[in-house]
Motif scaffolding. Structure first.
Motif, PDB file in Angstrom:
ATOM      1  N   GLU A  54       0.796  -1.227   0.000  1.00 20.18           N
ATOM      2  CA  GLU A  54       0.000   0.000   0.000  1.00 20.18           C
ATOM      3  C   GLU A  54       0.831   1.281   0.000  1.00 20.18           C
ATOM      4  O   GLU A  54       0.311   2.367   0.236  1.00 20.18           O
ATOM      5  CB  GLU A  54      -0.998   0.014   1.159  1.00 20.18           C
ATOM      6  CG  GLU A  54      -1.986  -1.141   1.100  1.00 20.18           C
ATOM      7  CD  GLU A  54      -3.051  -1.090   2.156  1.00 20.18           C
ATOM      8  OE1 GLU A  54      -2.825  -0.505   3.239  1.00 20.18           O
ATOM      9  OE2 GLU A  54      -4.127  -1.658   1.890  1.00 20.18           O
ATOM     10  N   THR A  55       2.145   1.181  -0.261  1.00 18.53           N
ATOM     11  CA  THR A  55       3.017   2.357  -0.267  1.00 18.53           C
ATOM     12  C   THR A  55       3.828   2.392  -1.555  1.00 18.53           C
ATOM     13  O   THR A  55       4.355   1.375  -1.992  1.00 18.53           O
ATOM     14  CB  THR A  55       3.972   2.339   0.946  1.00 18.53           C
ATOM     15  OG1 THR A  55       3.187   2.283   2.142  1.00 18.53           O
ATOM     16  CG2 THR A  55       4.847   3.570   0.976  1.00 18.53           C
ATOM     17  N   ARG A  91      -2.984   7.042  -6.125  1.00 16.48           N
ATOM     18  CA  ARG A  91      -4.324   6.898  -5.530  1.00 16.48           C
ATOM     19  C   ARG A  91      -5.188   5.965  -6.386  1.00 16.48           C
ATOM     20  O   ARG A  91      -5.862   5.070  -5.859  1.00 16.48           O
ATOM     21  CB  ARG A  91      -4.984   8.262  -5.392  1.00 16.48           C
ATOM     22  CG  ARG A  91      -6.341   8.225  -4.704  1.00 16.48           C
ATOM     23  CD  ARG A  91      -6.950   9.610  -4.554  1.00 16.48           C
ATOM     24  NE  ARG A  91      -6.269  10.327  -3.487  1.00 16.48           N
ATOM     25  CZ  ARG A  91      -5.717  11.528  -3.613  1.00 16.48           C
ATOM     26  NH1 ARG A  91      -5.761  12.172  -4.751  1.00 16.48           N
ATOM     27  NH2 ARG A  91      -5.122  12.103  -2.588  1.00 16.48           N
ATOM     28  N   GLY A  93      -4.691   2.296  -5.893  1.00 12.82           N
ATOM     29  CA  GLY A  93      -5.024   1.717  -4.595  1.00 12.82           C
ATOM     30  C   GLY A  93      -3.987   1.903  -3.504  1.00 12.82           C
ATOM     31  O   GLY A  93      -4.146   1.352  -2.416  1.00 12.82           O
ATOM     32  N   TYR A  94      -2.938   2.655  -3.776  1.00 11.02           N
ATOM     33  CA  TYR A  94      -1.954   2.912  -2.724  1.00 11.02           C
ATOM     34  C   TYR A  94      -2.571   3.820  -1.664  1.00 11.02           C
ATOM     35  O   TYR A  94      -3.417   4.662  -1.959  1.00 11.02           O
ATOM     36  CB  TYR A  94      -0.686   3.558  -3.295  1.00 11.02           C
ATOM     37  CG  TYR A  94       0.123   2.611  -4.140  1.00 11.02           C
ATOM     38  CD1 TYR A  94       0.891   1.607  -3.554  1.00 11.02           C
ATOM     39  CD2 TYR A  94       0.099   2.693  -5.530  1.00 11.02           C
ATOM     40  CE1 TYR A  94       1.622   0.718  -4.327  1.00 11.02           C
ATOM     41  CE2 TYR A  94       0.830   1.815  -6.316  1.00 11.02           C
ATOM     42  CZ  TYR A  94       1.587   0.836  -5.708  1.00 11.02           C
ATOM     43  OH  TYR A  94       2.308  -0.043  -6.467  1.00 11.02           O
ATOM     44  N   LYS A  95      -2.139   3.638  -0.434  1.00 10.28           N
ATOM     45  CA  LYS A  95      -2.635   4.450   0.686  1.00 10.28           C
ATOM     46  C   LYS A  95      -1.662   5.565   1.066  1.00 10.28           C
ATOM     47  O   LYS A  95      -2.048   6.551   1.679  1.00 10.28           O
ATOM     48  CB  LYS A  95      -2.897   3.572   1.915  1.00 10.28           C
ATOM     49  CG  LYS A  95      -3.868   2.444   1.667  1.00 10.28           C
ATOM     50  CD  LYS A  95      -5.253   2.945   1.381  1.00 10.28           C
ATOM     51  CE  LYS A  95      -6.209   1.778   1.216  1.00 10.28           C
ATOM     52  NZ  LYS A  95      -7.251   2.039   0.252  1.00 10.28           N
ATOM     53  N   THR A  96      -0.375   5.374   0.705  1.00  9.85           N
ATOM     54  CA  THR A  96       0.658   6.339   1.065  1.00  9.85           C
ATOM     55  C   THR A  96       1.602   6.531  -0.105  1.00  9.85           C
ATOM     56  O   THR A  96       1.975   5.566  -0.768  1.00  9.85           O
ATOM     57  CB  THR A  96       1.476   5.839   2.285  1.00  9.85           C
ATOM     58  OG1 THR A  96       0.586   5.548   3.358  1.00  9.85           O
ATOM     59  CG2 THR A  96       2.500   6.867   2.733  1.00  9.85           C
ATOM     60  N   GLU A 119      -0.530  10.890   2.929  1.00  3.95           N
ATOM     61  CA  GLU A 119      -1.563   9.860   2.969  1.00  3.95           C
ATOM     62  C   GLU A 119      -2.526  10.113   1.821  1.00  3.95           C
ATOM     63  O   GLU A 119      -2.895  11.249   1.543  1.00  3.95           O
ATOM     64  CB  GLU A 119      -2.310   9.902   4.317  1.00  3.95           C
ATOM     65  CG  GLU A 119      -1.431   9.569   5.508  1.00  3.95           C
ATOM     66  CD  GLU A 119      -0.754   8.221   5.402  1.00  3.95           C
ATOM     67  OE1 GLU A 119      -1.432   7.230   5.058  1.00  3.95           O
ATOM     68  OE2 GLU A 119       0.460   8.144   5.652  1.00  3.95           O
ATOM     69  N   LEU A 120      -2.928   9.035   1.178  1.00  7.01           N
ATOM     70  CA  LEU A 120      -3.845   9.152   0.043  1.00  7.01           C
ATOM     71  C   LEU A 120      -5.256   8.772   0.464  1.00  7.01           C
ATOM     72  O   LEU A 120      -6.213   9.017  -0.133  1.00  7.01           O
ATOM     73  CB  LEU A 120      -3.371   8.256  -1.119  1.00  7.01           C
ATOM     74  CG  LEU A 120      -1.957   8.563  -1.629  1.00  7.01           C
ATOM     75  CD1 LEU A 120      -1.509   7.520  -2.626  1.00  7.01           C
ATOM     76  CD2 LEU A 120      -1.926   9.944  -2.259  1.00  7.01           C
TER      77      LEU A 120
END
Length: 150
Positions: free
Chosen positions: A57-58, A88, A91-94, A149-150
């Motif tokens: 997720e990064t 984003r 699906g990445y969160k960061t 943060e996304l």
């Protein structure tokens, strides 16, 4: 201006990538593991960035550069914002980025785009580069780490 992902069989704009990172060895290493995007104006490449997945997720924006003659025209900001949206949408969160302590303009740009300083890697550029790097009259010694943060 159009921003497009290069396919693995296309030539990467090494001259631009080396503006942001003077180590061809390091650039060649992360370009194989990441995705390279270029911005074009009238079929001329004027900017580049590389996204590199680092952890679940990064993703890290490991290289961003604009042709020197095009500095000050907002292309760098468009590239950073495109990278954020690309991360984003995947699906990445960061999204993270690192830059030298001497990159005053870059530090300002990244913070204007919503990144926050989260750490400092002391003497990163001393350990990983054989020649001293100077920017804005300052020796580039430390890697300033930023995150959003996304």
């Amino acid at each position: 201006m159009n921003i497009n992902k290069l396919s693995p069989d296309e030539n990467y704009p090494m001259n631009l990538l080396l503006l942001a990172d003077p180590s061809q060895k390091l650039v060649e290493d992360y370009i194989k593991r990441g995705e390279c995007f270029v911005s074009e104006i009238e079929n001329q490449i004027v900017g580049v960035y590389v996204l590199l997945p680092t952890r679940p997720e990064t993703v890290e924006l490991v290289n961003i550069a604009v042709t020197e003659s095009m500095h000050g025209k907002g292309i760098g900001k468009q590239l950073v914002l495109h990278a954020i949206e690309t991360a984003r949408s995947r699906g990445y969160k960061t999204i993270e980025i690192g830059t030298g302590n001497s990159g005053i303009g870059q530090l300002a740009l990244y913070q204007k785009c919503g990144f926050r300083i989260v750490g400092v890697d002391i003497d990163f550029f001393i350990r990983h580069y054989s020649e001293a790097i100077y920017e804005n009259g300052i020796q580039c010694r430390d890697m300033i780490r930023l995150s959003k943060e996304l």
